[in-house]
Design an enzyme around this catalytic site. Structure first.
Site, PDB file in Angstrom:
ATOM      1  N   TYR A  77      47.561 -22.009 -42.281  1.00 35.91           N
ATOM      2  CA  TYR A  77      47.924 -21.590 -43.653  1.00 35.91           C
ATOM      3  C   TYR A  77      47.813 -20.078 -43.834  1.00 35.91           C
ATOM      4  O   TYR A  77      48.113 -19.558 -44.906  1.00 35.91           O
ATOM      5  CB  TYR A  77      47.241 -22.412 -44.741  1.00 35.91           C
TER       6      TYR A  77
ATOM      7  N   LYS B 225      42.115 -16.165 -44.169  1.00 32.99           N
ATOM      8  CA  LYS B 225      42.640 -16.366 -42.813  1.00 32.99           C
ATOM      9  C   LYS B 225      43.884 -15.507 -42.585  1.00 32.99           C
ATOM     10  O   LYS B 225      44.139 -15.066 -41.455  1.00 32.99           O
ATOM     11  CB  LYS B 225      42.963 -17.845 -42.570  1.00 32.99           C
TER      12      LYS B 225
HETATM   13  C1  HXC Z   1      33.722 -25.591 -56.108  1.00 37.72           C
HETATM   14  C2  HXC Z   1      32.043 -24.553 -54.907  1.00 37.72           C
HETATM   15  C3  HXC Z   1      31.981 -25.637 -54.006  1.00 37.72           C
HETATM   16  C4  HXC Z   1      32.877 -26.738 -54.227  1.00 37.72           C
HETATM   17  C5  HXC Z   1      30.536 -24.148 -53.402  1.00 37.72           C
HETATM   18  N1  HXC Z   1      31.132 -23.666 -54.487  1.00 37.72           N
HETATM   19  N2  HXC Z   1      31.043 -25.347 -53.076  1.00 37.72           N
HETATM   20  N3  HXC Z   1      32.903 -24.530 -55.939  1.00 37.72           N
HETATM   21  N4  HXC Z   1      33.730 -26.659 -55.284  1.00 37.72           N
HETATM   22  N5  HXC Z   1      32.894 -27.782 -53.428  1.00 37.72           N
HETATM   23  C6  HXC Z   1      30.838 -22.419 -55.163  1.00 37.72           C
HETATM   24  C7  HXC Z   1      29.430 -22.425 -55.758  1.00 37.72           C
HETATM   25  O1  HXC Z   1      29.393 -23.110 -56.991  1.00 37.72           O
HETATM   26  C8  HXC Z   1      29.157 -20.939 -55.908  1.00 37.72           C
HETATM   27  O2  HXC Z   1      29.789 -20.403 -57.046  1.00 37.72           O
HETATM   28  C9  HXC Z   1      29.862 -20.337 -54.709  1.00 37.72           C
HETATM   29  O3  HXC Z   1      30.807 -21.325 -54.246  1.00 37.72           O
HETATM   30  C10 HXC Z   1      28.905 -20.011 -53.599  1.00 37.72           C
HETATM   31  O4  HXC Z   1      28.156 -21.184 -53.309  1.00 37.72           O
HETATM   32  P1  HXC Z   1      26.768 -21.124 -52.538  1.00 37.72           P
HETATM   33  O5  HXC Z   1      26.405 -22.498 -52.123  1.00 37.72           O
HETATM   34  O6  HXC Z   1      25.778 -20.333 -53.344  1.00 37.72           O
HETATM   35  O7  HXC Z   1      27.163 -20.186 -51.320  1.00 37.72           O
HETATM   36  P2  HXC Z   1      26.716 -20.166 -49.847  1.00 37.72           P
HETATM   37  O8  HXC Z   1      25.341 -20.749 -49.667  1.00 37.72           O
HETATM   38  O9  HXC Z   1      26.943 -18.794 -49.414  1.00 37.72           O
HETATM   39  O10 HXC Z   1      27.728 -21.184 -49.147  1.00 37.72           O
HETATM   40  C11 HXC Z   1      29.008 -20.839 -48.750  1.00 37.72           C
HETATM   41  C12 HXC Z   1      29.951 -22.035 -48.924  1.00 37.72           C
HETATM   42  C13 HXC Z   1      29.346 -23.289 -48.246  1.00 37.72           C
HETATM   43  C14 HXC Z   1      31.300 -21.695 -48.339  1.00 37.72           C
HETATM   44  C15 HXC Z   1      30.112 -22.292 -50.372  1.00 37.72           C
HETATM   45  O11 HXC Z   1      30.232 -24.386 -48.425  1.00 37.72           O
HETATM   46  C16 HXC Z   1      29.079 -23.115 -46.784  1.00 37.72           C
HETATM   47  O12 HXC Z   1      28.108 -22.500 -46.368  1.00 37.72           O
HETATM   48  N6  HXC Z   1      29.923 -23.648 -45.917  1.00 37.72           N
HETATM   49  C17 HXC Z   1      29.772 -23.579 -44.421  1.00 37.72           C
HETATM   50  C18 HXC Z   1      30.398 -24.793 -43.792  1.00 37.72           C
HETATM   51  C19 HXC Z   1      31.845 -24.885 -44.137  1.00 37.72           C
HETATM   52  O13 HXC Z   1      32.288 -24.569 -45.227  1.00 37.72           O
HETATM   53  N7  HXC Z   1      32.641 -25.379 -43.178  1.00 37.72           N
HETATM   54  C20 HXC Z   1      34.057 -25.424 -43.291  1.00 37.72           C
HETATM   55  C21 HXC Z   1      34.637 -24.602 -42.190  1.00 37.72           C
HETATM   56  S1  HXC Z   1      36.352 -24.289 -42.416  1.00 37.72           S
HETATM   57  P3  HXC Z   1      29.014 -20.166 -58.458  1.00 37.72           P
HETATM   58  O14 HXC Z   1      30.065 -19.578 -59.336  1.00 37.72           O
HETATM   59  O15 HXC Z   1      28.553 -21.519 -58.906  1.00 37.72           O
HETATM   60  O16 HXC Z   1      27.864 -19.237 -58.137  1.00 37.72           O
HETATM   61  C22 HXC Z   1      37.156 -25.689 -42.101  1.00 37.72           C
HETATM   62  C23 HXC Z   1      38.633 -25.640 -42.171  1.00 37.72           C
HETATM   63  C24 HXC Z   1      39.194 -26.979 -42.488  1.00 37.72           C
HETATM   64  O17 HXC Z   1      36.612 -26.695 -41.848  1.00 37.72           O
HETATM   65  C25 HXC Z   1      40.663 -26.899 -42.859  1.00 37.72           C
HETATM   66  C26 HXC Z   1      40.940 -27.568 -44.131  1.00 37.72           C
HETATM   67  C27 HXC Z   1      42.390 -27.908 -44.336  1.00 37.72           C
HETATM   68  P1  NAP Z   2      31.934 -26.226 -39.383  1.00 38.43           P
HETATM   69  O1  NAP Z   2      31.500 -27.265 -38.420  1.00 38.43           O
HETATM   70  O2  NAP Z   2      31.670 -26.408 -40.818  1.00 38.43           O
HETATM   71  O3  NAP Z   2      31.275 -24.884 -38.868  1.00 38.43           O
HETATM   72  C1  NAP Z   2      31.210 -23.718 -39.596  1.00 38.43           C
HETATM   73  C2  NAP Z   2      30.139 -22.878 -38.922  1.00 38.43           C
HETATM   74  O4  NAP Z   2      30.097 -21.612 -39.536  1.00 38.43           O
HETATM   75  C3  NAP Z   2      28.762 -23.509 -39.031  1.00 38.43           C
HETATM   76  O5  NAP Z   2      28.195 -23.611 -37.734  1.00 38.43           O
HETATM   77  C4  NAP Z   2      27.987 -22.500 -39.865  1.00 38.43           C
HETATM   78  O6  NAP Z   2      26.649 -22.389 -39.379  1.00 38.43           O
HETATM   79  C5  NAP Z   2      28.763 -21.230 -39.649  1.00 38.43           C
HETATM   80  N1  NAP Z   2      28.650 -20.316 -40.787  1.00 38.43           N
HETATM   81  C6  NAP Z   2      29.112 -20.527 -42.049  1.00 38.43           C
HETATM   82  N2  NAP Z   2      28.805 -19.483 -42.826  1.00 38.43           N
HETATM   83  C7  NAP Z   2      28.153 -18.589 -42.043  1.00 38.43           C
HETATM   84  C8  NAP Z   2      27.597 -17.305 -42.266  1.00 38.43           C
HETATM   85  N3  NAP Z   2      27.644 -16.729 -43.477  1.00 38.43           N
HETATM   86  N4  NAP Z   2      27.005 -16.653 -41.232  1.00 38.43           N
HETATM   87  C9  NAP Z   2      26.938 -17.229 -40.006  1.00 38.43           C
HETATM   88  N5  NAP Z   2      27.453 -18.430 -39.727  1.00 38.43           N
HETATM   89  C10 NAP Z   2      28.052 -19.106 -40.733  1.00 38.43           C
HETATM   90  O7  NAP Z   2      33.487 -25.880 -39.235  1.00 38.43           O
HETATM   91  P2  NAP Z   2      34.574 -26.218 -38.106  1.00 38.43           P
HETATM   92  O8  NAP Z   2      35.417 -27.298 -38.618  1.00 38.43           O
HETATM   93  O9  NAP Z   2      33.931 -26.342 -36.786  1.00 38.43           O
HETATM   94  O10 NAP Z   2      35.443 -24.890 -38.153  1.00 38.43           O
HETATM   95  C11 NAP Z   2      35.357 -23.900 -37.134  1.00 38.43           C
HETATM   96  C12 NAP Z   2      36.483 -22.909 -37.316  1.00 38.43           C
HETATM   97  O11 NAP Z   2      37.737 -23.588 -37.180  1.00 38.43           O
HETATM   98  C13 NAP Z   2      36.503 -22.241 -38.674  1.00 38.43           C
HETATM   99  O12 NAP Z   2      36.902 -20.903 -38.531  1.00 38.43           O
HETATM  100  C14 NAP Z   2      37.550 -23.033 -39.435  1.00 38.43           C
HETATM  101  O13 NAP Z   2      38.132 -22.308 -40.472  1.00 38.43           O
HETATM  102  C15 NAP Z   2      38.535 -23.311 -38.319  1.00 38.43           C
HETATM  103  N6  NAP Z   2      39.406 -24.469 -38.600  1.00 38.43           N
HETATM  104  C16 NAP Z   2      38.925 -25.734 -38.501  1.00 38.43           C
HETATM  105  C17 NAP Z   2      39.785 -26.802 -38.700  1.00 38.43           C
HETATM  106  C18 NAP Z   2      39.322 -28.212 -38.523  1.00 38.43           C
HETATM  107  O14 NAP Z   2      40.163 -29.124 -38.537  1.00 38.43           O
HETATM  108  N7  NAP Z   2      38.036 -28.475 -38.339  1.00 38.43           N
HETATM  109  C19 NAP Z   2      41.118 -26.563 -39.044  1.00 38.43           C
HETATM  110  C20 NAP Z   2      41.571 -25.257 -39.157  1.00 38.43           C
HETATM  111  C21 NAP Z   2      40.712 -24.210 -38.922  1.00 38.43           C
HETATM  112  P3  NAP Z   2      25.378 -22.225 -40.353  1.00 38.43           P
HETATM  113  O15 NAP Z   2      25.521 -23.230 -41.424  1.00 38.43           O
HETATM  114  O16 NAP Z   2      24.234 -22.455 -39.406  1.00 38.43           O
HETATM  115  O17 NAP Z   2      25.437 -20.807 -40.842  1.00 38.43           O
END
Ligand code: HXC
Ligand code: NAP
Length: 294
Positions: free
Chosen positions: A162, A177
């Site tokens: 995307y 991204k």
């Molecule tokens: C709406 C949300 C939310 C949700 C968090 N927020 N989750 N808003 N819906 N589901 C908002 C919170 O309310 C807050 O805003 C702000 O985001 C920050 O949240 P925190 O929890 O304080 O932040 P932080 O601890 O820094 O966490 C970052 C995060 C969290 C992105 C929000 O989800 C995280 O750490 N994620 C790591 C794992 C992850 O996301 N993996 C996905 C990888 S990518 P307010 O306004 O309330 O302060 C991936 C690609 C897949 O998988 C492809 C998909 C098609």
């Molecule tokens: P995931 O399992 O949720 O992993 C995300 C990782 O990022 C976690 O290990 C987390 O570790 C680390 N992380 C998040 N915030 C961080 C921060 N502030 N500092 C340091 N580390 C941080 O996600 P995933 O599915 O494996 O995705 C991996 C990559 O692939 C990402 O770039 C994602 O966008 C991309 N991607 C995934 C998919 C899919 O189908 N899964 C599709 C398209 C793209 P901690 O929580 O320990 O910090």
């Protein structure tokens, strides 16, 4: 039928010593796709450093890496913080060696209609995905440029398709991204004279055991059997397939490849239908009630 399954995870696509004596740093390497990529480098002889925030995530990654018999190190780091990034690179250099490869894999993401996103929600995702990638890349490159070692170095930025198309329901992540893809292209030119290659790797649908609840609940991401049938490949990606792609991109066999973002998704992002299905607004797809100002 669809695309065939790949060889098993332990199969090697490159010579077993391709990364022997080298250190590879993987952000977010303790979970999901980052862990699969870290394991692929370890299988080819690399010492691997896992940089992330959660001790539990890092330990899981380090344990899996050590099971392969390789050197592995977990380093606490929030990639949004430049001082933590610098300290993490110091720790990696002290315990292992200056990383020859950096995989910018860490990401944050959750689905939301754009009008519902809070400013802080937007900031959190952009800060991790775009700013974190820049901060880690900058730290990595400064150390290489200063060392003038003549040894090649490589950065792999994990993206998403995307970046090209936009991502309804993921405005923050898609914009970040897109920034990462663009940054890949700029840094590849700026740093080639110093021997540093910069490439991107964009996974398609790669479900895995560590997905956050928010991501797992996204319509269209599961259950896996339904998912697989909805794609041209008739299957999802297997995490170790990304490992092979990442190790090839970082290897000497890709020595002339830089500034490229490789999409690994079985052509899912390029599909079109002659007649488009009925359009469903994103609020409806995510099951959100009508928007109200409050
Ligand atoms: C709406 C949300 C939310 C949700 C968090 N927020 N989750 N808003 N819906 N589901 C908002 C919170 O309310 C807050 O805003 C702000 O985001 C920050 O949240 P925190 O929890 O304080 O932040 P932080 O601890 O820094 O966490 C970052 C995060 C969290 C992105 C929000 O989800 C995280 O750490 N994620 C790591 C794992 C992850 O996301 N993996 C996905 C990888 S990518 P307010 O306004 O309330 O302060 C991936 C690609 C897949 O998988 C492809 C998909 C098609
Ligand atoms: P995931 O399992 O949720 O992993 C995300 C990782 O990022 C976690 O290990 C987390 O570790 C680390 N992380 C998040 N915030 C961080 C921060 N502030 N500092 C340091 N580390 C941080 O996600 P995933 O599915 O494996 O995705 C991996 C990559 O692939 C990402 O770039 C994602 O966008 C991309 N991607 C995934 C998919 C899919 O189908 N899964 C599709 C398209 C793209 P901690 O929580 O320990 O910090």
């Amino acid at each position: 039928m669809g695309l065939p399954e790949p060889p098993p995870p332990h199969a090697l696509a490159l010579p077993a010593d391709t990364f022997a004596g080298q250190t590879v740093a993987v952000t977010g390497g303790g979970t999901g796709l980052g862990r699969a990529i870290a394991l692929a480098f370890a299988r080819l002889g690399a010492a691997v450093a896992v940089l992330s925030r959660s001790e539990a995530h890092r330990s899981a990654g380090v344990a899996a890496l050590r099971q392969l018999g390789g050197q592995a190190l977990g380093v606490a780091c929030d990639i949004r913080d430049a001082a933590q990034v610098a300290a993490a690179f110091d720790a990696v250099e002290a315990a292992l060696s200056r990383p020859a490869v950096l995989v910018n894999n860490a990401a944050g993401n959750f689905p939301s209609p754009a009008e519902d996103l809070s400013p802080n929600g937007w900031r959190a995702v952009v800060d991790i995905v775009l700013n974190g990638t820049f901060l880690c890349s900058r730290e990595f490159a400064r150390r290489h440029i200063a060392a003038q070692s003549g040894a090649g170095a490589s950065i792999i930025n994990i993206g998403a398709s995307y970046a090209w198309t936009g991502g309804p329901g993921f405005a923050h992540s898609a914009a970040a991204k897109a920034g990462v893809k663009n940054l890949t292209e700029t840094l590849a030119v700026e740093w080639a004279p110093y021997g540093i290659r910069v490439n991107g790797l964009a996974p398609g649908l790669f479900p895995h055991q560590d997905e956050s609840a928010d991501i797992r609940a996204v319509p269209g991401r599961g259950p896996h059997s339904a998912e697989e049938q909805s794609t041209p490949a008739q299957r999802c990606g297997r995490p170790h397939e990304l490992g092979w792609a990442a190790t090839w991109l970082a290897s000497p066999y890709a020595a002339y490849v830089s500034g490229h973002t490789l999409v690994v998704d079985g052509a899912n992002w390029q599909r079109r239908t002659l007649r488009q299905p009925a359009f469903t607004p994103i609020r409806q797809q995510l099951g959100k009630p009508p928007f109200t100002l409050d």
